[in-house]
Design a protein around this motif. Structure first.
Motif, PDB file in Angstrom:
ATOM      1  N   PRO A 161       0.810  -1.230   0.000  1.00 58.57           N
ATOM      2  CA  PRO A 161       0.000   0.000   0.000  1.00 58.57           C
ATOM      3  C   PRO A 161       0.839   1.275   0.000  1.00 58.57           C
ATOM      4  O   PRO A 161       0.403   2.310  -0.516  1.00 58.57           O
ATOM      5  N   SER A 162       2.066   1.198   0.538  1.00 51.06           N
ATOM      6  CA  SER A 162       2.930   2.379   0.565  1.00 51.06           C
ATOM      7  C   SER A 162       3.397   2.763  -0.844  1.00 51.06           C
ATOM      8  O   SER A 162       3.945   3.838  -1.053  1.00 51.06           O
ATOM      9  N   GLU A 163       3.179   1.864  -1.818  1.00 49.79           N
ATOM     10  CA  GLU A 163       3.593   2.150  -3.204  1.00 49.79           C
ATOM     11  C   GLU A 163       2.416   2.575  -4.087  1.00 49.79           C
ATOM     12  O   GLU A 163       2.566   2.730  -5.297  1.00 49.79           O
ATOM     13  N   LEU A 164       1.249   2.704  -3.476  1.00 47.06           N
ATOM     14  CA  LEU A 164       0.053   3.040  -4.260  1.00 47.06           C
ATOM     15  C   LEU A 164      -0.514   4.384  -3.818  1.00 47.06           C
ATOM     16  O   LEU A 164      -0.466   4.726  -2.629  1.00 47.06           O
ATOM     17  N   ASP A 165      -1.139   5.096  -4.754  1.00 49.98           N
ATOM     18  CA  ASP A 165      -1.763   6.377  -4.417  1.00 49.98           C
ATOM     19  C   ASP A 165      -2.784   6.200  -3.291  1.00 49.98           C
ATOM     20  O   ASP A 165      -3.449   5.163  -3.194  1.00 49.98           O
ATOM     21  N   ALA A 166      -2.981   7.267  -2.543  1.00 49.49           N
ATOM     22  CA  ALA A 166      -3.944   7.260  -1.439  1.00 49.49           C
ATOM     23  C   ALA A 166      -5.353   6.898  -1.924  1.00 49.49           C
ATOM     24  O   ALA A 166      -6.134   6.285  -1.197  1.00 49.49           O
ATOM     25  N   SER A 167      -5.655   7.259  -3.172  1.00 48.61           N
ATOM     26  CA  SER A 167      -7.021   7.075  -3.682  1.00 48.61           C
ATOM     27  C   SER A 167      -7.480   5.612  -3.657  1.00 48.61           C
ATOM     28  O   SER A 167      -8.684   5.352  -3.640  1.00 48.61           O
ATOM     29  N   VAL A 168      -6.555   4.672  -3.632  1.00 48.37           N
ATOM     30  CA  VAL A 168      -6.953   3.258  -3.734  1.00 48.37           C
ATOM     31  C   VAL A 168      -7.654   2.790  -2.455  1.00 48.37           C
ATOM     32  O   VAL A 168      -8.809   2.358  -2.476  1.00 48.37           O
ATOM     33  N   THR A 169      -6.961   2.895  -1.315  1.00 47.70           N
ATOM     34  CA  THR A 169      -7.619   2.439  -0.079  1.00 47.70           C
ATOM     35  C   THR A 169      -8.625   3.479   0.430  1.00 47.70           C
ATOM     36  O   THR A 169      -9.505   3.142   1.218  1.00 47.70           O
ATOM     37  N   ALA A 170      -8.506   4.707  -0.067  1.00 50.00           N
ATOM     38  CA  ALA A 170      -9.489   5.732   0.330  1.00 50.00           C
ATOM     39  C   ALA A 170     -10.889   5.397  -0.196  1.00 50.00           C
ATOM     40  O   ALA A 170     -11.873   5.988   0.232  1.00 50.00           O
ATOM     41  N   ARG A 171     -10.980   4.436  -1.103  1.00 51.98           N
ATOM     42  CA  ARG A 171     -12.299   3.984  -1.571  1.00 51.98           C
ATOM     43  C   ARG A 171     -13.096   3.331  -0.439  1.00 51.98           C
ATOM     44  O   ARG A 171     -14.314   3.241  -0.505  1.00 51.98           O
ATOM     45  N   VAL A 172     -12.356   2.824   0.559  1.00 49.30           N
ATOM     46  CA  VAL A 172     -13.015   2.101   1.656  1.00 49.30           C
ATOM     47  C   VAL A 172     -12.951   2.978   2.911  1.00 49.30           C
ATOM     48  O   VAL A 172     -11.871   3.198   3.452  1.00 49.30           O
ATOM     49  N   PRO A 173     -14.089   3.486   3.375  1.00 51.14           N
ATOM     50  CA  PRO A 173     -14.060   4.410   4.511  1.00 51.14           C
ATOM     51  C   PRO A 173     -13.883   3.682   5.850  1.00 51.14           C
ATOM     52  O   PRO A 173     -13.819   2.451   5.888  1.00 51.14           O
ATOM     53  N   THR A 174     -13.786   4.441   6.926  1.00 54.04           N
ATOM     54  CA  THR A 174     -13.821   3.872   8.277  1.00 54.04           C
ATOM     55  C   THR A 174     -15.023   4.495   8.960  1.00 54.04           C
ATOM     56  O   THR A 174     -15.278   5.684   8.794  1.00 54.04           O
ATOM     57  N   ARG A 175     -15.750   3.689   9.735  1.00 50.51           N
ATOM     58  CA  ARG A 175     -16.965   4.237  10.364  1.00 50.51           C
ATOM     59  C   ARG A 175     -16.951   3.993  11.863  1.00 50.51           C
ATOM     60  O   ARG A 175     -16.420   2.976  12.326  1.00 50.51           O
ATOM     61  N   THR A 176     -17.562   4.909  12.604  1.00 54.38           N
ATOM     62  CA  THR A 176     -17.691   4.694  14.047  1.00 54.38           C
ATOM     63  C   THR A 176     -19.115   4.240  14.375  1.00 54.38           C
ATOM     64  O   THR A 176     -19.431   3.942  15.516  1.00 54.38           O
ATOM     65  N   SER A 177     -19.969   4.175  13.374  1.00 60.37           N
ATOM     66  CA  SER A 177     -21.349   3.697  13.575  1.00 60.37           C
ATOM     67  C   SER A 177     -21.410   2.195  13.290  1.00 60.37           C
ATOM     68  O   SER A 177     -20.399   1.565  12.985  1.00 60.37           O
TER      69      SER A 177
END
Ligand code: FAD
Ligand code: UDP
Length: 389
Positions: A161-177
Motif C-alpha cells: 500500500p505504501s507504493e500506491l496512491d492514497a485514492s486506492v484504499t481511500a475507496r473504503v471508509p472507516t466508520r464509528t457507527s
C-alpha cells in the motif's frame, strides 16, 4: 459509411453509441473483440440457470441523479445495498471497519464516541497523506491496517500500500457507527433484469450495427468511418510506443454449489492467507431465487486481460505521455476506464461518456452556427440563437 466507429461495447462505448445514434441520428458501428456486449459488466445465466457476472461482481451505486436517470431509460431497478465481511483472525467481521468490527475483533463493547477515541489512540501521525498506507494508518493505526488492508492490497495489486496512491484504499471508509453497507451512495440498485438486458436496450437502434468477436484492427482499414470512439487500453492503441502501461489482471474461478447459500454476505474478503482476495455470491446481488448458488473467486494476476489501471505516480507519468498522443488524434475520442487509465466505477464511466457526448454535440452545434454565419453573413450568436445584423 459510418459516422462513428466505436471500439468496445462496455459502458463507455454503449452510452456513446446510444447517444450518437439516438440524439444525433449518427450511423454507428460498435465493435468488440469479445463475443458479447456489456464489457466487464456483462452478465449471463450459467448452466444451472443462475445469473452470474463472469468478470466479477458488479454492484451499481452512484450519487449522480443524471447518471441514474439516464440508465433508468433502459432498465427498471431492484434496490440493493451491498454488504461485505472480512475474514480476519478466524472471524467474519464487517468491512468497512465499523463499530461492530472493532467490538467483535477485540471483545469490546465500545460505543461510537469510545470508538473514535480508540481510533485516535491508535492512529499514526502522518504529515501528508500520500499513499494507500498513509490513508489507513492515519485513521485506524497499524494493527487494523495490517489485518484488513496490507495483505489484501499486496495480493490485489502486487504492490505494498505504501507504493500506491492514497485514492486506492481511500475507496473504503472507516466508520464509528454500525452502518455495515459497503457503499453509502444515494442510488444503490441492480438492473432488474441484469446488465446485458440493459445494454441490449441501449444498443437497439436502427442506426447502430454491432460487430462482435472482432478486434477493430481487423476492420479499421476495410470500412469507411468518419470518427472513432476508442474505449480499449490506451497503450495498445499506440502500439505500446512508450512501453506497456501497467494494468492489473484477475483470474475468475466460478463455482456452483448445491446449497441455498454459500456464505453469510454478498462478498467475503480474504485479506490474508488465501490466494484469492474475495468470494462473491451472486444470489445476494441479483436477488434471484434458486435452490443452488453460484460464487466467484477473484485471483489477482500480473498478466491477462487488463482490468485495473494501477494508480501510482510513475504510471500516471507514463499515461500522460500517451495522453499527449491522444490529443493529436483529432478524429478519435478516448473514453472509459482503460482508454483514460482511470480507476473508475461504472457510474463514473457513464458520466464521462455523457460528458464526451455533450462536447461532441456542442462542437457540432458550433459547426452549424459557423456554417450558418458564413452563408448568411451572420456576425454573432448568443445562447445558440443565431443573431443577424
Ligand atoms: P470495459 O467494460 O472494459 O469495455 C471495454 C471493451 O473494449 C471491452 O469489452 C473490450 O473487449 C473492448 N476492446 C478492447 N480492445 C479492443 C479492440 N482492440 N477491439 C475491439 N474491442 C476491444 N464498477 C462499479 O461501479 N461497481 C462494481 O461493483 C464494480 N466491480 C468491478 C469488479 C471487477 C472485478 C472489475 C474488473 C471492475 C469492476 N467495476 C465496478 C468497474 C467497471 O467494470 C468499469 O467501470 C466499467 O465496466 C468500465 O467500462 P468501460 O466501457 O470503460 O470498459
Ligand atoms: N481493500 C483492502 N481490504 C479490503 C477491501 C479493500 O485492502 O478488505 C483495499 C484494496 O487495496 C482494494 C481497494 O481497497 O483494491 C479498493 O477496494 P474496492 O473494494 O473498492 O475494490 P474493487 O471493488 O474496485 O476491486
Amino acid at each position: 459509411m459510418f459516422d462513428y466507429l466505436i471500439v468496445g461495447a462496455g459502458f463507455a462505448g454503449a452510452v456513446l453509441a446510444e447517444r450518437l445514434a439516438g440524439e444525433m441520428g449518427k450511423k454507428v458501428l460498435i465493435v468488440d473483440k469479445r463475443h458479447h456486449i456489456g464489457g466487464n459488466a456483462f452478465d449471463c445465466y450459467n448452466g444451472a440457470g443462475i445469473l452470474i457476472h463472469p468478470y466479477g461482481p458488479h454492484i451499481f451505486h452512484t450519487n449522480s441523479s443524471d447518471v441514474f436517470e439516464y440508465l433508468s431509460k433502459f432498465t427498471a431497478w431492484r434496490p440493493y445495498e451491498h454488504r461485505v465481511l472480512g475474514s480476519v483472525d478466524g472471524q467474519l467481521v464487517p468491512i468497512p471497519i465499523n463499530l461492530t468490527t472493532v467490538n467483535t475483533l477485540y471483545g469490546l463493547e465500545l460505543n461510537s464516541f469510545q470508538l473514535e477515541e480508540f481510533f485516535e489512540s491508535r492512529a499514526e501521525k502522518v504529515e501528508q497523506v500520500k499513499t494507500s498506507e498513509d490513508v489507513v494508518v492515519s485513521k485506524v493505526g497499524r494493527e487494523l491496517y495490517e489485518k484488513f488492508f496490507q495483505g489484501y492490497t499486496r495480493k490485489q495489486w502486487g504492490l505494498d500500500p505504501s507504493e500506491l496512491d492514497a485514492s486506492v484504499t481511500a475507496r473504503v471508509p472507516t466508520r464509528t457507527s454500525k452502518d455495515d453497507r459497503y457503499f453509502t451512495d444515494k442510488f444503490q440498485a441492480m438492473p432488474l433484469h441484469g446488465y446485458t438486458r440493459m445494454f441490449e436496450r441501449m444498443l437497439h437502434h436502427p442506426n447502430i450495427k454491432i460487430m462482435l468477436g472482432t478486434d477493430y484492427r481487423e476492420i479499421v482499414d476495410e470500412i469507411k468511418w468518419d470518427r472513432m470512439i476508442y474505449t480499449g487500453p490506451v497503450d495498445a492503441f499506440f502500439d505500446f510506443r512508450y512501453g506497456k502501461l501497467p494494468y492489473r489482471s484477475l483470474e475468475f474461478v466460478h463455482e456452483t454449489h448445491n446449497l441455498e447459500t454459500f456464505q453469510p454476505a454478498g462478498t467475503v474478503n480474504y485479506p490474508n492467507n488465501q490466494p484469492y482476495t474475495r468470494i462473491s455470491e451472486f444470489k445476494y446481488i441479483t436477488g434471484q431465487k434458486h435452490s443452488q448458488t453460484s460464487v466467484v473467486y477473484e485471483l489477482p494476476r500480473a498478466e491477462g486481460d487488463p482490468y485495473y489501471p494501477i494508480p501510482r505516480a510513475e504510471n500516471q507519468e507514463l499515461y500522460k505521455k500517451y495522453q499527449a498522443l491522444t490529443e493529436l488524434e483529432t478524429r478519435v475520442h478516448f473514453v472509459g476506464r482503460l482508454a483514460t487509465y482511470k480507476y473508475y466505477n461504472m457510474d463514473q464511466v457513464v458520466g464521462q461518456a455523457l460528458a464526451t457526448f455533450r462536447r461532441i454535440q456542442e462542437a457540432a452545434l458550433e459547426k452549424v452556427e459557423v456554417k450558418a454565419s458564413a452563408t448568411l453573413g451572420v456576425r454573432s450568436s448568443v445562447n445558440g440563437t443565431v443573431m443577424t445584423k
